[in-house]
Design an enzyme around this catalytic site. Structure first.
Site, PDB file in Angstrom:
ATOM      1  N   GLU A 113      32.778  62.750  48.432  1.00 51.18           N
ATOM      2  CA  GLU A 113      32.010  63.192  49.602  1.00 51.18           C
ATOM      3  C   GLU A 113      32.320  64.664  49.803  1.00 51.18           C
ATOM      4  O   GLU A 113      33.313  65.022  50.435  1.00 51.18           O
ATOM      5  CB  GLU A 113      32.377  62.383  50.852  1.00 51.18           C
ATOM      6  N   TRP A 130      23.934  63.777  63.334  1.00 54.42           N
ATOM      7  CA  TRP A 130      23.944  62.898  62.165  1.00 54.42           C
ATOM      8  C   TRP A 130      22.530  62.834  61.613  1.00 54.42           C
ATOM      9  O   TRP A 130      21.571  62.648  62.377  1.00 54.42           O
ATOM     10  CB  TRP A 130      24.438  61.493  62.527  1.00 54.42           C
ATOM     11  N   GLU A 169      44.751  33.529  39.276  1.00 57.52           N
ATOM     12  CA  GLU A 169      45.139  32.256  38.659  1.00 57.52           C
ATOM     13  C   GLU A 169      46.313  31.614  39.396  1.00 57.52           C
ATOM     14  O   GLU A 169      46.335  30.391  39.605  1.00 57.52           O
ATOM     15  CB  GLU A 169      45.508  32.492  37.190  1.00 57.52           C
ATOM     16  N   CYS A 211      49.715  35.754  33.492  1.00 61.21           N
ATOM     17  CA  CYS A 211      48.994  34.606  34.043  1.00 61.21           C
ATOM     18  C   CYS A 211      48.664  33.576  32.970  1.00 61.21           C
ATOM     19  O   CYS A 211      48.576  32.380  33.261  1.00 61.21           O
ATOM     20  CB  CYS A 211      47.706  35.070  34.718  1.00 61.21           C
TER      21      CYS A 211
END
Length: 367
Positions: free
Chosen positions: A300, A172, A47, A82
């Site tokens: 992970e 990979w 804002e 705000c």
């Protein structure tokens, strides 16, 4: 509101631990007077950025409408309220996509705007734009409503569900585009979590690479016996300044005072979180991470820790990258117990399915 959501999405990697918010201020005829999105924590909210933009364009916002993707805040945090700034600027109407789940706000921002004479409106929860606004801040809503971060588990696997060969080789399985996309998901998280097994086997950095991000997610390591090597690469990834990366090592042992001191000297924080069987209490760890303002937790880890998270029902979302190849026997996605009936399966629902290069990206949530 759609434009405000686009602006909020631009703040996806920026605002942690604050929510990603966009704001557009329009005149009665729909002309855009100013717009903006939330900046880094401690800096201006959406804002304020929109009001500044309007002022820079030379526009008056007296009686204008502010379209905000999250209810304007009503509390003094790192910045001022705000809602008060909008009132002071003379905004006549505020439309918010969703109510702020923060108990310090939770409708108070709109109430104060209304008390000051502004018209206020919130979209219905089922409105597609409201759903999109909540999705942008799913971790923030999780932390405020449940006292837990939103746990997203990332797994890269072959079509037959193997994450590595039997000898441990995994680099990979998926393509470079999938790996880059995975780093983008890392970038949006407040913290990345792994287990000590992954650290010992791969010596990973576990930071964001190949993606231009203004901040590195904090790092969490589950290390029950405090086996963390003092020369682990990830201990060199803290960075400097206000956006420095925190490294939190959760352990279940009270032994090794010299190791604790050495890890502290390397910039890590060792946190006691003992659970049954000499393991880290994962549920208690998540509650502690929420207290540390972690909204989205990106996991992970190896199949053993993955299995522990899944068995305890702690995973909210699965981010799976599936490569179009078959590897045969290897290491699976998660170490789960054998079932005797199909009814015991972990039930999931597809939230999104996308092609990333030659691979498939699946986003799944608990049914």
């Amino acid at each position: 509101m759609a434009r405000a959501l686009d602006l909020a999405a631009q703040a996806l990697w920026l605002t942690s631990p604050n929510p990603r918010v966009g704001c557009v201020i329009t005149a009665a005829d729909g002309t855009v007077l100013g717009e903006g999105h939330t900046q880094r924590a401690g800096e201006a909210h959406a804002e304020i950025m929109a009001l500044r933009d309007a002022a820079a364009r030379g526009h008056s916002v007296q009686g204008a409408t502010a379209w905000v993707t999250l209810e304007p805040c009503a509390h003094q945090g790192r910045t001022g309220p705000c809602c008060d700034a909008l009132v002071a600027a003379g905004i006549g109407r505020v439309v918010s996509a969703v109510t702020d789940p923060n108990p310090q706000v939770a409708g108070q921002g709109l109430a104060r705007l209304q008390a000051a004479g502004a018209q206020v409106h919130t979209l219905a929860p089922t409105d597609p734009l409201a759903v999109q606004a909540r999705e942008l801040n799913i971790g923030f809503f999780s932390r405020m409503e449940r006292g837990l971060p939103w746990v997203r588990m990332k797994i890269a696997a072959s079509l037959d569900g193997q994450t590595a060969l039997q000898n441990g080789q995994s680099q990979w399985i998926t393509s470079e585009p999938a790996r880059t996309d995975g780093h983008a998901w890392r970038a949006r998280a407040c913290a990345i979590l792994t287990g000590i097994g992954t650290v010992l086997e791969d010596d990973p950095l576990l930071n964001v690479r190949g993606v231009d991000t203004p901040r590195q997610p904090h790092l969490v390591v589950v290390d029950s016996r405090l086996d963390m090597p003092l020369n682990a690469q990830l201990l060199d990834t803290q960075g400097f300044g206000e956006q420095a990366r925190q490294i939190w090592i959760y352990t279940a042992t009270s032994e090794h005072p010299d190791k604790r001191a050495a890890l502290t000297a390397r910039g890590a924080q060792v946190i006691d979180c003992p659970g049954p069987g000499g393991k880290v209490d994962l549920a208690a760890m998540l509650r502690d991470l929420a207290r540390r303002e972690i909204n989205e937790l990106h996991v992970e880890a190896g199949h053993k820790l993955n299995g522990s998270f899944i068995r305890e029902g702690l995973v909210d979302e699965f981010l799976l990258y599936i490569a179009p190849q078959l590897l045969g026997p290897g290491q699976g996605m998660a170490n789960l117990p054998a079932l005797t009936a199909l009814g015991g399966a972990v039930k999931l629902g597809f939230h999104a399915v996308d092609r990333i290069g030659p691979d498939l990206r699946l986003l799944l949530r608990r049914a």
